[in-house]
Design an enzyme around this catalytic site. Sequence first.
Site, PDB file in Angstrom:
ATOM      1  N   LYS A   1       0.831  -1.223   0.000  1.00 16.37           N
ATOM      2  CA  LYS A   1       0.000   0.000   0.000  1.00 16.37           C
ATOM      3  C   LYS A   1       0.857   1.262   0.000  1.00 16.37           C
ATOM      4  O   LYS A   1       0.378   2.375  -0.054  1.00 16.37           O
ATOM      5  CB  LYS A   1      -0.886   0.007   1.262  1.00 16.37           C
ATOM      6  CG  LYS A   1      -2.066  -0.926   1.186  1.00 16.37           C
ATOM      7  CD  LYS A   1      -2.767  -1.125   2.508  1.00 16.37           C
ATOM      8  CE  LYS A   1      -3.147   0.069   3.256  1.00 16.37           C
ATOM      9  NZ  LYS A   1      -3.956  -0.252   4.455  1.00 16.37           N
TER      10      LYS A   1
ATOM     11  N   LYS B   1       2.717   2.207   2.564  1.00 11.50           N
ATOM     12  CA  LYS B   1       2.663   2.790   3.920  1.00 11.50           C
ATOM     13  C   LYS B   1       3.695   2.110   4.811  1.00 11.50           C
ATOM     14  O   LYS B   1       3.906   0.920   4.731  1.00 11.50           O
ATOM     15  CB  LYS B   1       1.288   2.539   4.548  1.00 11.50           C
ATOM     16  CG  LYS B   1       0.188   3.489   4.074  1.00 11.50           C
ATOM     17  CD  LYS B   1      -1.054   3.300   4.952  1.00 11.50           C
ATOM     18  CE  LYS B   1      -1.891   4.556   4.959  1.00 11.50           C
ATOM     19  NZ  LYS B   1      -3.046   4.478   5.846  1.00 11.50           N
TER      20      LYS B   1
HETATM   21  N1  C2G Z   1     -10.330   7.288   8.936  1.00 16.86           N
HETATM   22  C1  C2G Z   1     -11.311   8.225   9.253  1.00 16.86           C
HETATM   23  N2  C2G Z   1     -10.951   9.472   9.626  1.00 16.86           N
HETATM   24  C2  C2G Z   1      -9.635   9.810   9.706  1.00 16.86           C
HETATM   25  C3  C2G Z   1      -8.631   8.869   9.402  1.00 16.86           C
HETATM   26  C4  C2G Z   1      -9.006   7.598   9.011  1.00 16.86           C
HETATM   27  O1  C2G Z   1     -12.520   7.915   9.179  1.00 16.86           O
HETATM   28  N3  C2G Z   1      -9.325  11.078  10.090  1.00 16.86           N
HETATM   29  C5  C2G Z   1     -10.761   5.954   8.507  1.00 16.86           C
HETATM   30  C6  C2G Z   1     -10.296   5.626   7.093  1.00 16.86           C
HETATM   31  O2  C2G Z   1     -11.186   6.204   6.140  1.00 16.86           O
HETATM   32  C7  C2G Z   1     -10.366   4.106   7.109  1.00 16.86           C
HETATM   33  C8  C2G Z   1      -9.994   3.763   8.562  1.00 16.86           C
HETATM   34  O3  C2G Z   1     -10.168   4.975   9.331  1.00 16.86           O
HETATM   35  O4  C2G Z   1     -11.698   3.687   6.849  1.00 16.86           O
HETATM   36  C9  C2G Z   1      -8.555   3.304   8.690  1.00 16.86           C
HETATM   37  O5  C2G Z   1      -7.734   4.301   8.135  1.00 16.86           O
HETATM   38  P1  C2G Z   1      -6.256   3.865   7.627  1.00 16.86           P
HETATM   39  O6  C2G Z   1      -5.570   3.175   8.722  1.00 16.86           O
HETATM   40  O7  C2G Z   1      -5.630   5.047   6.977  1.00 16.86           O
HETATM   41  O8  C2G Z   1      -6.665   2.775   6.542  1.00 16.86           O
HETATM   42  P2  C2G Z   1      -6.191   2.721   5.014  1.00 16.86           P
HETATM   43  O9  C2G Z   1      -4.723   2.822   4.932  1.00 16.86           O
HETATM   44  O10 C2G Z   1      -7.032   3.680   4.295  1.00 16.86           O
HETATM   45  O11 C2G Z   1      -6.534   1.190   4.654  1.00 16.86           O
HETATM   46  O12 C2G Z   1      -8.157  -2.297   1.948  1.00 16.86           O
HETATM   47  C10 C2G Z   1      -8.466  -1.064   2.556  1.00 16.86           C
HETATM   48  C11 C2G Z   1      -7.248  -0.452   3.183  1.00 16.86           C
HETATM   49  O13 C2G Z   1      -6.578  -1.385   3.996  1.00 16.86           O
HETATM   50  C12 C2G Z   1      -7.656   0.780   3.965  1.00 16.86           C
END
Ligand code: C2G
Length: 154
Positions: A44, A46
Amino acid sequence: MKTIITYGTFDLFHIGHVRLLKRLSEMADKLVVGISSDEFNEIKGKSSFFSYKERAEIVASCKYVDEVFSEDNWEQKKDDILKYEASIFAIGDDWQGEFDYLNELCEVIYLERTKDISTTDIKKSLSKLNKDKLEEIESSMHEIINVVKSISPQ
Ligand code: C2G
């Protein structure tokens, strides 16, 4: 028993994550969360501060979450939805439209992200704090050196 499923890295667990998980838990009887493995994080693009094991333990300790499992690739969602008998897939709207293909198996919902917080911003603030602190220490050291020079015999 209605199950909702979501996925994420959930690094540096913060209020944005908590609010999302809370909202998801209110939409069903059971919330299962796929936590991105360290290897999948690399795919990803990250790099997380906490390991998969730590991130999974932190999210599993959240009262809104019933079960966590490892997210290892992009392709596993359909199998997971069938395995957990999820009737809803939900995720933040930063993914708007990306997972519509799952609607042949379950309802797909994109929820508004919590504004003004992200793991990236937290990391940036911490590294800035670090930099400011280091500059402060460096200037104090220069002052001490100047004082020592001024009192030491020529
Ligand atoms: N999130 C949120 N508000 C934020 C930050 C994050 O609602 N200020 C939500 C994201 O939209 C996501 C969840 O928290 O639904 C987890 O965020 P991340 O850890 O950044 O996940 P991500 O890297 O987007 O991984 O297959 C899908 C991916 O694994 C999603």
